[in-house]
Design a protein around this motif. Structure first.
Motif, short mmCIF file in Angstrom:
data_model
loop_
_atom_site.label_atom_id
_atom_site.label_comp_id
_atom_site.label_asym_id
_atom_site.label_seq_id
_atom_site.Cartn_x
_atom_site.Cartn_y
_atom_site.Cartn_z
N ILE A 1 0.84 -1.20 0.00
CA ILE A 1 0.00 0.00 0.00
C ILE A 1 0.88 1.25 0.00
O ILE A 1 0.91 2.00 -0.97
CB ILE A 1 -0.94 0.01 1.21
N ALA B 1 3.03 3.33 -3.32
CA ALA B 1 2.84 4.77 -3.45
C ALA B 1 4.17 5.51 -3.38
O ALA B 1 4.41 6.46 -4.14
CB ALA B 1 1.90 5.26 -2.34
N TYR C 1 -9.15 -6.39 0.20
CA TYR C 1 -8.38 -5.39 -0.55
C TYR C 1 -8.56 -5.57 -2.06
O TYR C 1 -8.72 -4.59 -2.80
CB TYR C 1 -6.91 -5.47 -0.18
N THR D 1 -10.05 -2.92 -4.87
CA THR D 1 -9.34 -2.50 -6.08
C THR D 1 -10.11 -2.90 -7.33
O THR D 1 -10.11 -2.15 -8.31
CB THR D 1 -7.93 -3.11 -6.12
N CYS E 1 0.38 -5.64 -5.42
CA CYS E 1 1.06 -4.36 -5.71
C CYS E 1 0.60 -3.78 -7.04
O CYS E 1 0.46 -2.56 -7.18
CB CYS E 1 2.57 -4.56 -5.74
N THR F 1 -2.68 -2.05 -6.50
CA THR F 1 -2.48 -0.76 -5.84
C THR F 1 -1.96 0.28 -6.83
O THR F 1 -2.44 1.42 -6.87
CB THR F 1 -1.48 -0.90 -4.68
N ILE G 1 -3.78 3.88 -8.05
CA ILE G 1 -3.11 5.18 -7.90
C ILE G 1 -3.00 5.89 -9.25
O ILE G 1 -3.22 7.11 -9.34
CB ILE G 1 -1.72 4.99 -7.27
N TRP H 1 -1.29 10.24 -8.15
CA TRP H 1 0.17 10.17 -8.12
C TRP H 1 0.81 11.48 -8.57
O TRP H 1 1.99 11.71 -8.30
CB TRP H 1 0.66 9.02 -9.00
N VAL I 1 1.10 6.14 2.43
CA VAL I 1 -0.23 5.57 2.50
C VAL I 1 -1.32 6.59 2.24
O VAL I 1 -2.42 6.25 1.79
CB VAL I 1 -0.42 4.89 3.88
N THR J 1 -2.49 6.39 -1.38
CA THR J 1 -3.39 5.28 -1.66
C THR J 1 -4.77 5.54 -1.08
O THR J 1 -5.79 5.26 -1.72
CB THR J 1 -2.82 3.97 -1.07
N ALA K 1 -6.61 7.86 -3.28
CA ALA K 1 -7.05 7.21 -4.52
C ALA K 1 -8.38 6.52 -4.32
O ALA K 1 -9.30 6.65 -5.14
CB ALA K 1 -6.00 6.22 -5.00
N ILE L 1 -9.88 1.91 3.49
CA ILE L 1 -8.44 1.73 3.35
C ILE L 1 -7.76 1.86 4.71
O ILE L 1 -6.76 1.19 4.99
CB ILE L 1 -7.85 2.74 2.34
#
Length: 455
Positions: A82, A86, A231, A235, A320, A323, A327, A333, A341, A344, A347, A361
């Motif tokens: 996470i 980022a 998670y 996503t 990953c 994630t 982002i 980003w 964090v 994230t 996002a 989150i």
């Protein structure tokens, strides 16, 4: 704190230079080619092992194959997936994600070799208990003249297994998502909150780790699957809303990896950041996960190597990547005022209704960070036990618990700098021993796969 953070960032940048990148990534590539990708063809068998088909309660060890993988994943499926992603994108641009993928692909082979050795060369500690880990691989596999390398691993391992990243980022997300919006904490003056929250978490973690590795394995085996499922559902919801944009962002990741058009540090700087964050994510070649898998109940070293190689696929290639795409598709980003964090969380907050995304989150980070903090104590305690005797390794629990409080109040730059530096130093003995002993792993693998075909 900023000066300390900058100093540790500079140190980690120096340590993660081309020689170490060649050792970690090049070493993994060597294992991949040397094994002729043999382990990669046995993922189905690895799943059967994981499901308990080959479990024998009378085998030596402390925890089952599933619990060993869950304990290892609870260390890797944490803030690296996470906050680490980022940080990688924030510092190195989207192209850094590609180099995280590279560490995972070759990390499959690295995990197979290192964790096969974790069972092959288990040793007795000072009180006669069976233990696994790079220090025992070095002592039992390479002999007394290499003992200094085992000591070196344990010394740096005491720092590499600190819970400071996890508590730091957990404190940040709880503060920024829950307490600051409610005007219960001043965003510019939050030391007291951080301290109190660190003390609270330290108490919870202590309640688990004082129960030993069996309690850690029990808790991890229940937390990890549910945490990953929640998670990934989150996503999936975000990415489904941006499905048309995904091919373009994936292409951008690959293109940026070789052009570094998103940052000014150049391709080499991007590779360094990607490899650092990849190592933090999956720990292939670092040595921490070797200690978890070394506790598995089995007489077949290759079986644990096959189970362990699933780790980089789950935590880096799947989690990953999810994630990173969240982002990127949300565009957060590109906001310079966000880091770690918080990026994230923002996002998810931009996509899910109201404050739901940020709150969810925060909950996921709580589970991710907690599971990692439960596991890392075990690694540090084993390092201390090797250095001063297993009868005194319980002292590490007190040190570890105290460092949770410290990690809650120091800067993000400082905690990542400390851990990155320690990981770099831990990789040297782990990869060196594995490269030297790789012919023995290959011989054991050939024997095991031949017997498997006959059965």
């Amino acid at each position: 704190m900023e000066t300390i953070g900058e100093a540790f960032q500079a140190l980690s940048g120096f340590l993660w230079g081309p020689p170490l990148i060649i050792l970690v990534v090049g070493g993994g590539l060597y294992f991949l080619i040397y094994s002729r990708m043999g382990p990669y063809r046995y993922f189905g068998h690895a799943i059967a092992i994981l499901r308990g088909k080959y479990d024998d309660p009378d085998d030596p060890g402390d925890i089952t194959h599933a619990q060993a993988l869950s304990a290892a994943l609870s260390g890797t499926l944490g803030l690296g997936n996470i906050a680490g992603v980022a940080v990688a994108i924030g510092m190195g641009g989207p192209g850094a994600v590609f180099w995280m993928w590279v560490t995972a692909v070759v990390g499959v082979a690295t995990k197979f070799f290192t964790c096969t050795l974790s069972i092959m060369y288990r040793g007795r500690d000072s009180i006669g208990q069976l233990q696994g880990g790079p220090m025992y691989i070095i002592r039992e596999g390479l002999g007394e003249r290499w003992r200094w390398l085992a000591v070196f691993f344990c010394v740096v391992g005491l720092f590499g297994t600190l819970p400071i990243v996890q508590i730091n980022q957990l404190t940040q997300v709880v503060r920024d998502v829950i307490f600051v919006p409610a005007e219960l904490v001043d965003p510019d003056n939050h030391f007291t909150f951080d301290l109190i929250f660190g003390l609270l978490v330290a108490g919870i973690v202590a309640a688990v780790i004082f129960g030993g590795i069996k309690r850690v394995g029990y808790v991890a085996a229940r937390l990890v699957p549910s945490m990953v499922a929640v998670y990934l559902l989150m996503t999936a919801g975000v990415l489904a809303a941006h499905v048309a944009d995904l091919p373009g962002h994936l292409l951008f990741i690959v293109r940026d990896a070789f052009t570094a058009e998103s940052i000014g540090g150049g391709v080499l700087g991007m590779i360094t950041i990607g490899v650092m964050r990849g190592a933090f994510s999956n720990e292939a070649g670092i040595g921490t996960e070797v200690m978890a898998h070394g506790a598995a109940k089995t007489k077949e070293p290759v079986r644990e190597g096959l189970v362990a190689m699933m780790g980089p696929v789950i935590d880096t290639l799947i989690v990953c990547t999810c994630t990173a795409l969240v982002i990127l598709v949300t565009g957060v980003w590109q906001q310079e005022d966000l880091g770690g964090v918080s990026m994230t969380a923002m996002a998810f907050g931009d996509v899910l209704p109201g404050e739901l995304g940020a709150w969810v989150i925060a909950f996921v980070v709580l589970i991710f960070a907690s599971s990692t903090m439960f596991t890392f104590w075990y690694y540090g305690a084993k390092c201390l036990g090797y250095l001063i005797g297993a009868e005194r390794q319980h002292w590490y629990k007190y040190f570890y618990t105290a460092l949770i409080v410290v990690g809650a109040v120091v800067s993000l730059e400082a905690v990542f700098g400390i851990i990155d530096s320690a990981y770099a130093l831990m990789a040297i003995p782990t990869m060196t021993a594995t490269l030297l002993l790789s012919p023995r792993v290959l011989a054991a693998a050939r024997d095991y796969f031949q017997r498997l075909k006959r059965d």
